[in-house]
Design a protein around this motif. Structure first.
Motif, mmCIF file in Angstrom:
data_model
loop_
_atom_site.group_PDB
_atom_site.id
_atom_site.type_symbol
_atom_site.label_atom_id
_atom_site.label_comp_id
_atom_site.label_asym_id
_atom_site.label_seq_id
_atom_site.Cartn_x
_atom_site.Cartn_y
_atom_site.Cartn_z
ATOM 1 N N GLU A 43 0.836 -1.195 0.000
ATOM 2 C CA GLU A 43 0.000 0.000 0.000
ATOM 3 C C GLU A 43 0.879 1.257 0.000
ATOM 4 O O GLU A 43 2.038 1.232 0.399
ATOM 5 N N ARG A 44 0.263 2.333 -0.434
ATOM 6 C CA ARG A 44 0.967 3.609 -0.408
ATOM 7 C C ARG A 44 1.233 4.009 1.042
ATOM 8 O O ARG A 44 0.355 3.877 1.904
ATOM 9 N N GLU A 45 2.429 4.492 1.312
ATOM 10 C CA GLU A 45 2.777 4.871 2.675
ATOM 11 C C GLU A 45 3.366 6.269 2.729
ATOM 12 O O GLU A 45 3.974 6.752 1.769
ATOM 13 N N PHE A 46 3.189 6.882 3.855
ATOM 14 C CA PHE A 46 3.689 8.225 4.098
ATOM 15 C C PHE A 46 5.208 8.211 4.198
ATOM 16 O O PHE A 46 5.803 7.302 4.786
ATOM 17 N N VAL A 47 5.841 9.234 3.638
ATOM 18 C CA VAL A 47 7.291 9.374 3.723
ATOM 19 C C VAL A 47 7.675 10.646 4.484
ATOM 20 O O VAL A 47 8.399 10.597 5.474
ATOM 21 N N ALA A 48 7.189 11.779 4.006
ATOM 22 C CA ALA A 48 7.567 13.054 4.625
ATOM 23 C C ALA A 48 6.514 14.107 4.305
ATOM 24 O O ALA A 48 5.824 14.007 3.290
ATOM 25 N N ALA A 49 6.415 15.096 5.169
ATOM 26 C CA ALA A 49 5.470 16.179 4.959
ATOM 27 C C ALA A 49 6.088 17.489 5.389
ATOM 28 O O ALA A 49 6.980 17.522 6.255
ATOM 29 N N ILE A 50 5.598 18.572 4.789
ATOM 30 C CA ILE A 50 6.108 19.898 5.119
ATOM 31 C C ILE A 50 4.944 20.880 5.092
ATOM 32 O O ILE A 50 4.055 20.794 4.228
ATOM 33 N N SER A 51 4.923 21.783 6.037
ATOM 34 C CA SER A 51 3.857 22.775 6.086
ATOM 35 C C SER A 51 4.054 23.823 4.992
ATOM 36 O O SER A 51 5.110 23.885 4.361
ATOM 37 N N SER A 53 4.631 26.937 5.060
ATOM 38 C CA SER A 53 5.736 27.876 5.255
ATOM 39 C C SER A 53 7.086 27.180 5.232
ATOM 40 O O SER A 53 8.123 27.834 5.126
ATOM 41 N N GLY A 54 7.073 25.859 5.367
ATOM 42 C CA GLY A 54 8.321 25.128 5.495
ATOM 43 C C GLY A 54 8.816 25.059 6.926
ATOM 44 O O GLY A 54 9.838 24.431 7.204
ATOM 45 N N GLY A 55 8.071 25.664 7.839
ATOM 46 C CA GLY A 55 8.523 25.713 9.218
ATOM 47 C C GLY A 55 8.290 24.444 10.005
ATOM 48 O O GLY A 55 8.845 24.266 11.089
ATOM 49 N N MET A 56 7.476 23.569 9.472
ATOM 50 C CA MET A 56 7.193 22.302 10.155
ATOM 51 C C MET A 56 7.368 21.156 9.175
ATOM 52 O O MET A 56 6.908 21.219 8.041
ATOM 53 N N THR A 57 8.069 20.126 9.642
ATOM 54 C CA THR A 57 8.241 18.925 8.834
ATOM 55 C C THR A 57 7.982 17.695 9.694
ATOM 56 O O THR A 57 8.031 17.754 10.927
ATOM 57 N N HIS A 58 7.710 16.601 9.019
ATOM 58 C CA HIS A 58 7.491 15.334 9.727
ATOM 59 C C HIS A 58 7.912 14.197 8.810
ATOM 60 O O HIS A 58 7.726 14.282 7.591
ATOM 61 N N TYR A 59 8.486 13.146 9.407
ATOM 62 C CA TYR A 59 9.010 12.042 8.626
ATOM 63 C C TYR A 59 8.515 10.706 9.160
ATOM 64 O O TYR A 59 8.292 10.541 10.359
ATOM 65 N N ASP A 65 16.200 10.878 9.571
ATOM 66 C CA ASP A 65 17.664 11.034 9.607
ATOM 67 C C ASP A 65 18.334 10.648 8.295
ATOM 68 O O ASP A 65 19.558 10.776 8.173
ATOM 69 N N ARG A 66 17.568 10.181 7.313
ATOM 70 C CA ARG A 66 18.143 9.883 5.994
ATOM 71 C C ARG A 66 17.546 10.778 4.912
ATOM 72 O O ARG A 66 18.232 11.121 3.943
ATOM 73 N N PHE A 67 16.273 11.141 5.061
ATOM 74 C CA PHE A 67 15.586 11.953 4.068
ATOM 75 C C PHE A 67 15.320 13.350 4.633
ATOM 76 O O PHE A 67 15.078 13.508 5.834
ATOM 77 N N THR A 68 15.322 14.333 3.749
ATOM 78 C CA THR A 68 15.001 15.703 4.140
ATOM 79 C C THR A 68 14.044 16.306 3.120
ATOM 80 O O THR A 68 14.330 16.295 1.917
ATOM 81 N N VAL A 69 12.936 16.823 3.603
ATOM 82 C CA VAL A 69 11.971 17.490 2.736
ATOM 83 C C VAL A 69 12.167 18.997 2.857
ATOM 84 O O VAL A 69 12.416 19.517 3.964
ATOM 85 N N THR A 105 0.468 23.620 9.130
ATOM 86 C CA THR A 105 0.727 22.319 9.736
ATOM 87 C C THR A 105 1.101 21.300 8.671
ATOM 88 O O THR A 105 1.025 21.583 7.477
ATOM 89 N N VAL A 106 1.484 20.123 9.120
ATOM 90 C CA VAL A 106 1.786 19.037 8.207
ATOM 91 C C VAL A 106 0.606 18.092 8.137
ATOM 92 O O VAL A 106 -0.205 18.009 9.060
ATOM 93 N N VAL A 107 0.525 17.369 7.044
ATOM 94 C CA VAL A 107 -0.517 16.360 6.838
ATOM 95 C C VAL A 107 0.192 15.046 6.568
ATOM 96 O O VAL A 107 1.009 14.959 5.649
ATOM 97 N N VAL A 108 -0.099 14.043 7.368
ATOM 98 C CA VAL A 108 0.667 12.801 7.268
ATOM 99 C C VAL A 108 -0.143 11.635 6.726
ATOM 100 O O VAL A 108 0.389 10.528 6.570
ATOM 101 N N TYR A 109 -1.418 11.846 6.422
ATOM 102 C CA TYR A 109 -2.202 10.747 5.893
ATOM 103 C C TYR A 109 -2.646 11.071 4.473
ATOM 104 O O TYR A 109 -2.954 12.216 4.151
#
Length: 126
Positions: A43-51, A53-59, A65-69, A105-109
């Motif tokens: 299934e499709r899975e979440f990798v990374a998200a960014i708000s 403004s770019g001020g918030m990220t989530h992985y 620690d390997r990928f950067t959005v 904010t970030v969206v992870v789903y």
């Protein structure tokens, strides 16, 4: 909004790759963005998200620690820098975007995104 992902390819384990997602059609700077991936048979899975403004990220834990959005709201792009790639990172990578209104904010789903790119294939060989 039209999203165009690029930068995929075939690399060996331990290599780096940078994916880029170019947006067009409306003001991208107010859209939250994210990257997802789908491996064969999974299934499709979440990798990374960014708000927006770019001020918030989530992985996802698997890429932390390997990928950067990152994003450039002038160029209307969102990038995913991938380091230390592993065979299990092999997948089609999709960029996505959604209007969060005033929320920075970030969206992870996946269901939270309105716009999707066509995907770019990343293959990591061992």
């Amino acid at each position: 909004v039209q999203l165009q992902a690029s930068g995929g390819g075939w690399v060996q384990a331990g290599s780096s790759l940078r994916l880029s997602c170019a947006a067009s059609g409306r003001t991208f700077g107010r859209l939250a963005a994210g990257w997802f991936r789908q491996a064969p048979g999974k299934e499709r899975e979440f990798v990374a998200a960014i708000s927006w403004s770019g001020g918030m990220t989530h992985y996802a834990d698997s890429v932390k620690d390997r990928f950067t959005v990152s994003r450039d709201n002038v160029k209307n792009t969102v990038d995913l820098q991938m380091h230390s790639l592993r065979p299990e990172d092999t997948a089609v990578y999709y960029c996505a975007a959604t209007d969060q209104g005033r929320l920075d904010t970030v969206v992870v789903y996946a269901g939270g995104y309105d716009y999707w790119g066509q995907g770019t294939l990343v293959t990591v060989s061992s």
